[in-house]
Design an enzyme around this catalytic site. Structure first.
Site, mmCIF file in Angstrom:
data_model
loop_
_atom_site.group_PDB
_atom_site.id
_atom_site.type_symbol
_atom_site.label_atom_id
_atom_site.label_comp_id
_atom_site.label_asym_id
_atom_site.label_seq_id
_atom_site.Cartn_x
_atom_site.Cartn_y
_atom_site.Cartn_z
ATOM 1 N N LYS A 70 -40.892 -40.779 12.043
ATOM 2 C CA LYS A 70 -40.730 -41.651 13.208
ATOM 3 C C LYS A 70 -39.690 -40.998 14.095
ATOM 4 O O LYS A 70 -38.614 -40.615 13.615
ATOM 5 C CB LYS A 70 -40.242 -43.025 12.748
ATOM 6 C CG LYS A 70 -39.612 -43.885 13.844
ATOM 7 C CD LYS A 70 -39.328 -45.287 13.321
ATOM 8 C CE LYS A 70 -38.459 -46.089 14.272
ATOM 9 N NZ LYS A 70 -38.241 -47.477 13.810
ATOM 10 N N LYS A 76 -37.152 -41.670 17.129
ATOM 11 C CA LYS A 76 -36.538 -42.700 17.972
ATOM 12 C C LYS A 76 -36.552 -42.205 19.418
ATOM 13 O O LYS A 76 -35.992 -41.148 19.730
ATOM 14 C CB LYS A 76 -35.104 -42.952 17.484
ATOM 15 C CG LYS A 76 -34.253 -43.844 18.367
ATOM 16 C CD LYS A 76 -34.839 -45.206 18.599
ATOM 17 C CE LYS A 76 -34.975 -45.992 17.341
ATOM 18 N NZ LYS A 76 -35.493 -47.365 17.548
ATOM 19 N N ASP A 93 -40.819 -44.545 18.795
ATOM 20 C CA ASP A 93 -40.282 -45.886 19.072
ATOM 21 C C ASP A 93 -39.325 -45.846 20.263
ATOM 22 O O ASP A 93 -38.128 -45.608 20.093
ATOM 23 C CB ASP A 93 -39.551 -46.402 17.827
ATOM 24 C CG ASP A 93 -38.930 -47.772 18.051
ATOM 25 O OD1 ASP A 93 -39.238 -48.410 19.083
ATOM 26 O OD2 ASP A 93 -38.143 -48.207 17.190
ATOM 27 N N ASN A 130 -38.387 -48.374 21.904
ATOM 28 C CA ASN A 130 -37.737 -49.687 22.000
ATOM 29 C C ASN A 130 -38.027 -50.425 23.301
ATOM 30 O O ASN A 130 -37.131 -51.010 23.931
ATOM 31 C CB ASN A 130 -36.215 -49.567 21.782
ATOM 32 C CG ASN A 130 -35.867 -49.401 20.310
ATOM 33 O OD1 ASN A 130 -35.241 -48.408 19.920
ATOM 34 N ND2 ASN A 130 -36.289 -50.326 19.471
ATOM 35 N N GLU A 144 -44.476 -47.684 18.261
ATOM 36 C CA GLU A 144 -43.620 -48.836 17.953
ATOM 37 C C GLU A 144 -42.968 -49.341 19.238
ATOM 38 O O GLU A 144 -42.304 -48.563 19.942
ATOM 39 C CB GLU A 144 -42.565 -48.386 16.937
ATOM 40 C CG GLU A 144 -41.686 -49.504 16.424
ATOM 41 C CD GLU A 144 -40.800 -49.035 15.270
ATOM 42 O OE1 GLU A 144 -41.250 -48.171 14.456
ATOM 43 O OE2 GLU A 144 -39.659 -49.503 15.187
ATOM 44 N N ASN A 162 -40.316 -54.282 15.760
ATOM 45 C CA ASN A 162 -39.182 -55.019 15.213
ATOM 46 C C ASN A 162 -38.479 -55.754 16.355
ATOM 47 O O ASN A 162 -37.347 -56.180 16.218
ATOM 48 C CB ASN A 162 -38.181 -54.095 14.516
ATOM 49 C CG ASN A 162 -37.606 -53.044 15.426
ATOM 50 O OD1 ASN A 162 -38.203 -51.971 15.584
ATOM 51 N ND2 ASN A 162 -36.467 -53.323 16.052
ATOM 52 N N ASP A 168 -37.838 -56.486 8.384
ATOM 53 C CA ASP A 168 -36.597 -56.098 7.703
ATOM 54 C C ASP A 168 -36.056 -57.299 6.905
ATOM 55 O O ASP A 168 -35.821 -58.359 7.487
ATOM 56 C CB ASP A 168 -35.587 -55.660 8.782
ATOM 57 C CG ASP A 168 -34.326 -55.046 8.218
ATOM 58 O OD1 ASP A 168 -33.977 -55.353 7.062
ATOM 59 O OD2 ASP A 168 -33.673 -54.279 8.954
ATOM 60 N N HIS A 212 -38.009 -52.402 9.296
ATOM 61 C CA HIS A 212 -37.086 -51.774 10.235
ATOM 62 C C HIS A 212 -35.791 -51.427 9.504
ATOM 63 O O HIS A 212 -35.533 -51.946 8.419
ATOM 64 C CB HIS A 212 -36.857 -52.792 11.363
ATOM 65 C CG HIS A 212 -35.533 -52.693 12.032
ATOM 66 N ND1 HIS A 212 -34.382 -53.260 11.536
ATOM 67 C CD2 HIS A 212 -35.183 -52.099 13.183
ATOM 68 C CE1 HIS A 212 -33.385 -53.011 12.358
ATOM 69 N NE2 HIS A 212 -33.835 -52.303 13.362
ATOM 70 N N ASN A 238 -31.348 -50.153 10.195
ATOM 71 C CA ASN A 238 -30.219 -49.588 10.969
ATOM 72 C C ASN A 238 -29.396 -48.756 9.980
ATOM 73 O O ASN A 238 -29.780 -48.640 8.827
ATOM 74 C CB ASN A 238 -29.359 -50.697 11.582
ATOM 75 C CG ASN A 238 -30.139 -51.586 12.524
ATOM 76 O OD1 ASN A 238 -30.483 -52.712 12.192
ATOM 77 N ND2 ASN A 238 -30.428 -51.083 13.719
HETATM 78 O O1 LIG Z 1 -36.762 -49.419 14.983
HETATM 79 C C1 LIG Z 1 -35.843 -49.777 15.707
HETATM 80 O O2 LIG Z 1 -36.045 -50.328 16.757
HETATM 81 C C2 LIG Z 1 -34.482 -49.502 15.264
HETATM 82 O O3 LIG Z 1 -34.315 -48.906 14.256
HETATM 83 C C3 LIG Z 1 -33.362 -50.024 16.044
HETATM 84 C C4 LIG Z 1 -32.279 -49.089 16.405
HETATM 85 O O4 LIG Z 1 -32.565 -48.410 17.574
HETATM 86 C C5 LIG Z 1 -31.860 -48.089 15.384
HETATM 87 O O5 LIG Z 1 -32.503 -46.917 15.618
HETATM 88 C C6 LIG Z 1 -30.387 -47.898 15.430
HETATM 89 O O6 LIG Z 1 -29.714 -48.711 14.820
HETATM 90 O O7 LIG Z 1 -29.939 -46.949 16.072
HETATM 91 MG MG LIG Z 2 -38.189 -50.215 16.355
#
Ligand SMILES: O=C([O-])C(=O)C[C@H](O)[C@@H](O)C(=O)[O-]
Ligand SMILES: [Mg+2]
Length: 447
Positions: A207, A209, A237, A239, A262, A291, A315, A341, A343
């Site tokens: 995955k 980010k 993802d 977001n 995602e 998520n 989660d 999910h 962190n």
């Molecule tokens: O899947 C998601 O949205 C996450 O894991 C949320 C956050 O962006 C995560 O990457 C973080 O805590 O940095």
């Molecule tokens: Mg996410």
């Protein structure tokens, strides 16, 4: 002969901190430290049960306030203890009501259920009492003996541009130990990161980010990952950073490199994230994970009605262990997919993800974990490991791991040196772009 059920004699809450790289997300840049709360329950048989949850003062305070509801209870009263805690309802007092439809990670504390750490510690004790691994006593029981984890890739900022004490040169024994601390903002850099993670952990799914560079640049990284790992399942993802039209255009251009996407888009033009994701799915037929638009049962209902999502990343820290597995059953019965999910977290959460995922029925997706960014900071002696892209459930009872009180004390000591305990990724980000502010529709470095 009756067997005496142990009673809980003590509950300790340890706020702790660990070290992190300067990882980038739509919310900004990870700070050099992340915070968590660890719950340690002791029972009168001498056993300890442990749980981990997100950091921050309000979560610590909530957990502390639950002590009178826990201490003195039999471990078999686990459901009643959780009911009592829920009726206390700390979230009503604090919740901004925004959920995570716009992912500012500073809002995570409103989505997290502090009591999930107590649920975990109680089930750890209960598993030890009946001498069974946790996955055998939760949900519908064990569904698998090993759980696939995904390789969670991040763009990384150059920490030299700050005067903050980011961890570096702590682990130069292999490529992963090095690349996880180095600036990574290019397609090649992401592929090298994936190669290094794969070499150490054997991942079969990745995955990336997103929400950091332009959507086009991030999709080029996905295409390169797909080329390098043609058999891997790959997910991006951002977001919710992209507009609906951009998400559709990018999917049409590059979508064959993805297995699913995602939270590609979020609320816009008077529509909720659930509506926009449903429009996106109609236009592209791309499977979608979230998520953000379904972080509780109330949000899940309209998400289902509008067919906004295929994979719910439930989660256990947001849904509770029992709630996450209820979700897994519902999704499986209705032909949808469960995942989780994550962190930043320690090895207690890693074990929890493994145990919950082992009990989730159906064809689940590979599980998110940030742990590879924190590997070497374990709080337990017998922590679980990711090998060949998966975690094998140990034969040991409960969570299958045991806290090392010295390491816990050291992580607690680190926490006490921090001036702030709540997450705010704009602070580190402002070293890179002065005055930087979170914008749910603007990738972090596109300013
Ligand atoms: O899947 C998601 O949205 C996450 O894991 C949320 C956050 O962006 C995560 O990457 C973080 O805590 O940095
Ligand atoms: Mg996410």
């Amino acid at each position: 002969m009756t067997v005496a059920v142990p009673k809980i004699t003590d509950m300790k809450v340890y706020p702790v901190a660990g070290y992190d790289s300067m990882l980038l997300t739509l919310s900004g840049a990870h700070y050099p430290y992340f915070t968590r709360n660890i719950v340690v329950l002791t029972d009168d048989s001498g056993q300890m049960g442990i749980g981990e949850i997100h950091g921050g003062d309000s979560i610590t305070k909530s957990l502390e306030s639950y002590r009178p509801l826990v201490i003195g209870q039999k471990i078999s009263a686990y459901r009643q203890i959780l009911n009592d805690i829920r009726q206390k309802g700390w979230r009503e007092k604090n919740d901004s009501g925004q959920g995570l439809q716009q992912l500012n990670l500073a809002n995570l504390k409103y989505v997290v259920h502090a009591e999930a750490a107590i649920e975990c510690a109680l089930l750890d004790l209960y598993g030890k009492f009946v001498d069974l691994p946790m996955c055998d006593i939760i949900g519908d029981g064990r569904q698998r003996d090993a759980v696939e984890m995904l390789g969670y890739l991040f763009y990384i900022a150059d920490y030299h541009k700050t005067d903050l004490p980011y961890i570096h040169d702590d682990d130069n024994d292999d490529a992963w130990g090095k690349v996880r601390r180095q600036e990574t903002l290019t397609v090649d850099g992401i592929v090298k990161q994936a190669e290094a993670a794969q070499a150490r952990y054997g991942f079969k799914s990745f995955k990336l980010k997103g929400g950091v560079l332009s959507g086009d640049e991030e999709m080029q990284a996905v295409v390169a990952l797909h080329k390098r790992f043609p058999d891997a399942r790959i997910n991006l993802d951002p977001n919710g950073a992209w507009s609906l039209q951009e998400a559709i255009d990018l999917t049409k251009k590059y979508g064959t490199a993805l297995t699913y996407l995602e939270d590609p888009c979020g609320p816009e033009a008077g529509f909720s994230g659930r509506e926009i994701m449903s429009f996106y799915k109609n236009a592209t037929n791309m499977p979608v994970a979230t998520n953000m638009i379904a972080t509780d049962w109330k949000q899940f209902y309209p998400s289902l009605m509008m067919k906004s999502v295929d994979i719910v990343l439930a989660d256990p820290h947001f849904w509770g262990i029992n709630g996450s597995l209820r979700m897994a059953s519902v999704l499986n019965d209705w032909g949808l997919t469960w995942g989780s999910h994550s962190n930043n977290h320690f090895d207690i959460t890693l074990a929890l993800y493994a145990q919950v995922s082992a009990a989730a029925p159906g064809n689940i997706t590979a599980i998110d974990t940030h742990f590879i960014w924190q590997d070497d900071q374990q709080l337990c002696d017998d922590a679980l490991n990711i090998r060949n892209g998966e975690i094998k459930i140990p034969k040991r009872p409960g969570l299958g791991i045991n806290i090392n009180l010295e390491k816990l004390a050291a992580a607690n000591q680190l926490y006490t040196t921090l001036k702030r305990h709540d997450r705010d990724d704009s602070r580190a980000m402002q070293y890179l772009i002065p005055g930087w502010q979170f914008d749910p529709k603007q990738p972090t470095l596109v300013r």
